[in-house]
Design a protein around this motif. Structure first.
Motif, short mmCIF file in Angstrom:
data_model
loop_
_atom_site.label_atom_id
_atom_site.label_comp_id
_atom_site.label_asym_id
_atom_site.label_seq_id
_atom_site.Cartn_x
_atom_site.Cartn_y
_atom_site.Cartn_z
N VAL A 91 36.45 -40.07 -26.25
CA VAL A 91 37.31 -41.06 -26.90
C VAL A 91 37.52 -40.72 -28.37
CG1 VAL A 91 37.52 -43.48 -27.58
CG2 VAL A 91 36.75 -42.89 -25.29
N PHE B 103 36.80 -44.24 -17.74
CA PHE B 103 37.72 -43.26 -18.32
C PHE B 103 38.34 -42.40 -17.21
CE2 PHE B 103 34.70 -42.68 -22.23
CZ PHE B 103 34.91 -44.01 -22.58
N GLU C 150 42.10 -41.90 -21.77
CA GLU C 150 41.36 -41.92 -23.04
C GLU C 150 42.29 -41.96 -24.25
OE1 GLU C 150 41.20 -37.95 -20.87
OE2 GLU C 150 40.72 -40.04 -20.43
#
Length: 275
Positions: A12, A127, A158
């Motif tokens: 991220v 994710f 992400e």
């Protein structure tokens, strides 16, 4: 305005950096090893370690926005240095703070929520990048082996997590907010493997493991028992927030959330033999 991104080399964190750059912001990326960080030109890469708050003081110079993570050790051990980090941030003149939710209550998130910064908690579900764990099996055999294949996930790209954080770090009106961030669809494992197959141009077989087979494989790979227990709970009975689509991405960023098919196309080379 300078924005410091911690956890900047993570899944991220890199996308927070990317999305801030797209918005024309001056970005400073914190990493333990700047020589290996590989950020785009224009990113100010600095050395620092969240488990050593004193190392952050130089990185915070001139910073008005701060993106934080909640862990700082092996297997996502929670950070115990929140108070020191936030005190340094306040001294430096930081105004806005985002914190990436770590899946449960953590000292960092608790401290951020109790602070007087304009804080935003970014709470992503699964994710899309987690699908990269399947790459070795898909490349070598064209197979994915997983338990509970019918489970639903509203998994999120992400880049969309990064985009939500970037808005909160650069615009007013997001202080004191908790944003659950999902993708635009709730998908089964069959849906995901079908999208990867379409992107890579070759079939992907989905083989369902029993719970016992999954446990055996995870333990053989050295996964801690608490992580195994968490995964079994989530896979067996995914919480509603993990499988329910919400429109946070569109509300915050002004554009629709990216689909898993888009993600698969972007990462197709990871699933092709020889890649």
């Amino acid at each position: 305005m300078t924005i410091l991104v911690t956890g900047a080399t993570g899944t991220v964190g890199r996308r927070v950096v990317e999305q801030l750059l797209e918005r024309g912001e001056h970005v400073r990326a914190l990493t333990r090893d700047p020589a290996r960080a590989e950020f785009p030109a224009g990113v100010d890469v600095v050395r620092g370690d969240l488990t050593d708050p004193a190392s952050l003081a130089p990185a915070l110079d001139g910073v008005t926005g701060l993106h934080l993570i909640t862990f700082g050790g092996e297997f996502f051990a929670p950070l115990e240095t929140a108070d020191e980090i936030l005190a340094l941030a306040k001294k430096a003149g930081v105004r806005r703070v985002t914190v990436l939710h770590g899946g449960g209550a953590t000292p960092m998130e608790t401290a951020v929520r109790a602070s007087d910064f304009a804080w935003t908690v970014v709470m992503p579900v699964e994710f899309m990048a987690n699908a990269l764990e399947w790459a070795p099996g898909i490349k070598s055999e064209g197979v994915v082996r997983e338990p509970f294949v019918g489970r639903l996930s509203a998994m999120v790209h992400e880049a969309d997590i990064g985009a939500v954080a970037a808005v909160a770090l650069t615009e007013d009106g997001h202080g004191g907010q908790e944003y659950l961030v999902t993708g635009p669809q709730a998908l089964t494992l069959g849906d995901k493997t079908a999208a990867i197959a379409a992107a890579r141009g070759a079939d992907v077989e989905l083989v369902e493991l029993t719970e016992e087979q999954a446990l055996e494989g995870w333990r053989a790979n050295g996964m801690p028992e608490d992580v195994i227990a968490f995964m079994i709970d989530v896979y067996r009975d995914t919480p509603p927030e993990g499988r329910t689509v919400v429109d946070t991405v569109e509300k915050v960023t002004g554009r629709p959330a990216r689909t898993f098919a888009q993600w698969a196309e972007e990462h197709a080379e990871h699933f092709r033999p020889g890649a």
